[in-house]
Design an enzyme around this catalytic site. Structure first.
Site, PDB file in Angstrom:
ATOM      1  N   LYS A 114       2.709  -3.305   5.694  1.00 26.86           N
ATOM      2  CA  LYS A 114       2.784  -3.204   4.235  1.00 26.86           C
ATOM      3  C   LYS A 114       4.216  -2.974   3.765  1.00 26.86           C
ATOM      4  CE  LYS A 114      -1.503  -3.776   2.841  1.00 26.86           C
ATOM      5  NZ  LYS A 114      -1.874  -5.074   2.243  1.00 26.86           N
TER       6      LYS A 114
ATOM      7  N   TYR B 274      -0.585  -0.764  10.004  1.00 24.19           N
ATOM      8  CA  TYR B 274      -0.814  -1.153   8.613  1.00 24.19           C
ATOM      9  C   TYR B 274       0.388  -0.764   7.739  1.00 24.19           C
ATOM     10  CZ  TYR B 274      -3.530  -1.145   4.192  1.00 24.19           C
ATOM     11  OH  TYR B 274      -4.003  -1.358   2.927  1.00 24.19           O
TER      12      TYR B 274
ATOM     13  N   SER C   8       0.841  -1.194   0.000  1.00 21.40           N
ATOM     14  CA  SER C   8       0.000   0.000   0.000  1.00 21.40           C
ATOM     15  C   SER C   8       0.876   1.244   0.000  1.00 21.40           C
ATOM     16  CB  SER C   8      -0.870   0.017   1.263  1.00 21.40           C
ATOM     17  OG  SER C   8      -1.506   1.267   1.390  1.00 21.40           O
TER      18      SER C   8
HETATM   19  P1  NAI Z   1     -11.874  -5.793   1.128  1.00 20.16           P
HETATM   20  O1  NAI Z   1     -12.224  -5.692   2.572  1.00 20.16           O
HETATM   21  O2  NAI Z   1     -12.924  -5.479   0.133  1.00 20.16           O
HETATM   22  O3  NAI Z   1     -11.312  -7.238   0.813  1.00 20.16           O
HETATM   23  C1  NAI Z   1     -10.400  -7.886   1.643  1.00 20.16           C
HETATM   24  C2  NAI Z   1     -10.818  -9.327   1.784  1.00 20.16           C
HETATM   25  O4  NAI Z   1      -9.855 -10.000   2.602  1.00 20.16           O
HETATM   26  C3  NAI Z   1     -12.177  -9.476   2.509  1.00 20.16           C
HETATM   27  O5  NAI Z   1     -13.065 -10.202   1.700  1.00 20.16           O
HETATM   28  C4  NAI Z   1     -11.832 -10.189   3.786  1.00 20.16           C
HETATM   29  O6  NAI Z   1     -12.831 -11.084   4.231  1.00 20.16           O
HETATM   30  C5  NAI Z   1     -10.553 -10.907   3.436  1.00 20.16           C
HETATM   31  N1  NAI Z   1      -9.756 -11.217   4.609  1.00 20.16           N
HETATM   32  C6  NAI Z   1      -9.483 -10.404   5.656  1.00 20.16           C
HETATM   33  N2  NAI Z   1      -8.736 -11.046   6.565  1.00 20.16           N
HETATM   34  C7  NAI Z   1      -8.507 -12.288   6.078  1.00 20.16           C
HETATM   35  C8  NAI Z   1      -7.765 -13.397   6.549  1.00 20.16           C
HETATM   36  N3  NAI Z   1      -7.140 -13.359   7.727  1.00 20.16           N
HETATM   37  N4  NAI Z   1      -7.721 -14.500   5.774  1.00 20.16           N
HETATM   38  C9  NAI Z   1      -8.372 -14.557   4.586  1.00 20.16           C
HETATM   39  N5  NAI Z   1      -9.108 -13.538   4.115  1.00 20.16           N
HETATM   40  C10 NAI Z   1      -9.160 -12.405   4.830  1.00 20.16           C
HETATM   41  O7  NAI Z   1     -10.587  -4.859   0.898  1.00 20.16           O
HETATM   42  P2  NAI Z   1      -9.783  -4.439  -0.422  1.00 20.16           P
HETATM   43  O8  NAI Z   1      -9.780  -2.986  -0.473  1.00 20.16           O
HETATM   44  O9  NAI Z   1     -10.234  -5.215  -1.569  1.00 20.16           O
HETATM   45  O10 NAI Z   1      -8.300  -4.860   0.016  1.00 20.16           O
HETATM   46  C11 NAI Z   1      -7.543  -5.855  -0.637  1.00 20.16           C
HETATM   47  C12 NAI Z   1      -6.078  -5.615  -0.332  1.00 20.16           C
HETATM   48  O11 NAI Z   1      -5.641  -4.400  -0.914  1.00 20.16           O
HETATM   49  C13 NAI Z   1      -5.745  -5.512   1.159  1.00 20.16           C
HETATM   50  O12 NAI Z   1      -4.521  -6.147   1.415  1.00 20.16           O
HETATM   51  C14 NAI Z   1      -5.614  -4.019   1.374  1.00 20.16           C
HETATM   52  O13 NAI Z   1      -4.799  -3.708   2.473  1.00 20.16           O
HETATM   53  C15 NAI Z   1      -4.990  -3.614   0.056  1.00 20.16           C
HETATM   54  N6  NAI Z   1      -5.128  -2.212  -0.263  1.00 20.16           N
HETATM   55  C16 NAI Z   1      -6.339  -1.704  -0.624  1.00 20.16           C
HETATM   56  C17 NAI Z   1      -6.456  -0.375  -0.938  1.00 20.16           C
HETATM   57  C18 NAI Z   1      -7.713   0.203  -1.439  1.00 20.16           C
HETATM   58  O14 NAI Z   1      -7.689   1.386  -1.853  1.00 20.16           O
HETATM   59  N7  NAI Z   1      -8.814  -0.531  -1.450  1.00 20.16           N
HETATM   60  C19 NAI Z   1      -5.322   0.544  -0.806  1.00 20.16           C
HETATM   61  C20 NAI Z   1      -4.092  -0.089  -0.476  1.00 20.16           C
HETATM   62  C21 NAI Z   1      -4.022  -1.430  -0.194  1.00 20.16           C
END
Ligand code: NAI
Length: 303
Positions: A170, A166, A153
């Protein structure tokens, strides 16, 4: 340009039940990959679990005519990571691609950042990447092929208020990738880092509404597809993607100065030369950096 096609490839996407992971999983399937859809199905702050999220994405992939299986393990334990990769081996016989994407948030100012808040975020992001990448890497090394994308990130690469846990996790992922790219190179395993921006449930109260609506997760996914393709021969890159923009970040190092018998006052006197990044270079590994002394200014010749 040759089409990027994953026919015959097996891809594991962690946290693929929602947001970015779901978009990646669907596109892998559209492009012919067999997909393991992992998701623990908890809340954005890592509480609870449910099989619904991963199952739903598997159904979506099947409705497209693709092949997918669900896995509901947490990425945050060694056992969980091993089960996730085993799901790919049991269902499809191998693993070619791993996208470490699962993530949670527990934002707090540093004063309020107590141990539990720190530990759970580091466990899901940093340890979770280790827990999944290691069993995957072992299989990829045996077969002499692999593509790993680790989701970091800009919060870590650049910094973001209220996210010390976080950001540290990251940036730890970036360090993991920096070293693993070297171990993977001779086995044709490319390890790259994605820094996405997208409107998801994780960013629903972080991104301004206008940005939330226009930064769809699907606009990040093409970068992941390329990084996971056979065509991609680069490794150790940090690629930012979001809202149709794609760009690279990296850590660069300047030449600095050599100071014989240095004192603290010498550091002060030469601070601008020590810190000036104009002409700074990217080094692919530690030895390359250590052996590079070309152009370094000697500010006090040896006596
Ligand atoms: P989201 O919340 O929509 O999706 C994340 C998914 O990971 C969820 O479905 C959740 O149930 C699952 N999850 C959480 N903990 C878990 C675990 N211990 N084991 C298995 N599954 C687990 O979030 P998003 O935005 O799609 O995030 C995806 C990745 O991108 C994350 O690593 C986040 O930190 C990263 N990210 C997202 C950004 C954004 O702008 N959306 C910005 C920078 C990084």
């Amino acid at each position: 340009m040759e089409k990027i096609d994953f026919t015959g490839r097996v891809a594991v996407v962690t946290g693929a039940g929602a947001g970015l992971g779901r978009a990646h999983a669907l596109e892998f399937a559209r492009r012919g990959a067999k997909v393991v859809v992992n998701d623990l199905g908890g809340s954005t702050d890592g509480v609870g679990s449910s099989e619904a999220a991963a199952n739903k994405v598997v159904e979506e992939i099947k409705a497209l005519g693709g092949q997918a299986v669900a896995n509901f393990d947490t990425v945050a334990t060694v056992q969980g990571g091993e089960n996730i990769i085993k799901t790919a081996i049991d269902a499809f016989g191998k693993i070619d691609i791993l996208v470490c994407n699962a993530g949670i948030l527990r934002d707090k100012s540093f004063v309020k950042m107590e141990e539990e808040t720190w530990d759970i975020v580091v466990a899901v992001h940093l340890k979770g990447t280790y827990c999944c990448a290691r069993p995957a890497f072992i299989k990829m090394r045996e077969q002499g092929y692999g593509r790993i994308v680790m989701t970091a990130s800009a919060s870590g690469i650049i910094g973001n208020f209220g996210q010390t846990n976080y950001a540290a996790a990251k940036m730890g992922i970036c360090g993991l990738a920096n070293a693993l790219k070297l171990e993977g190179a001779k086995y044709n395993i490319m390890v790259n880092v994605l820094a996405p921006t997208a409107g998801t449930r994780l960013t629903s109260d972080v991104l301004p509404p206008e940005m939330f609506n226009t930064f769809q997760p699907e606009l990040v996914t093409p970068a992941v597809m390329y990084l996971c393709s056979e065509q991609c021969q680069d490794t150790g890159f940090y690629i930012n993607a979001g809202g149709n923009r794609f760009f690279r970040s990296n850590i660069v190092t300047n030449s600095g100065v050599i100071i014989e018998n240095p004192t603290a006052e010498d550091i002060a006197a030469n601070w601008s030369k020590i810190t000036d990044l104009s002409g700074a270079k990217f080094f692919a590994n530690f030895m390359e950096l250590t052996l590079d002394s070309g152009g370094v200014e000697l500010v006090r010749p040896p006596k």
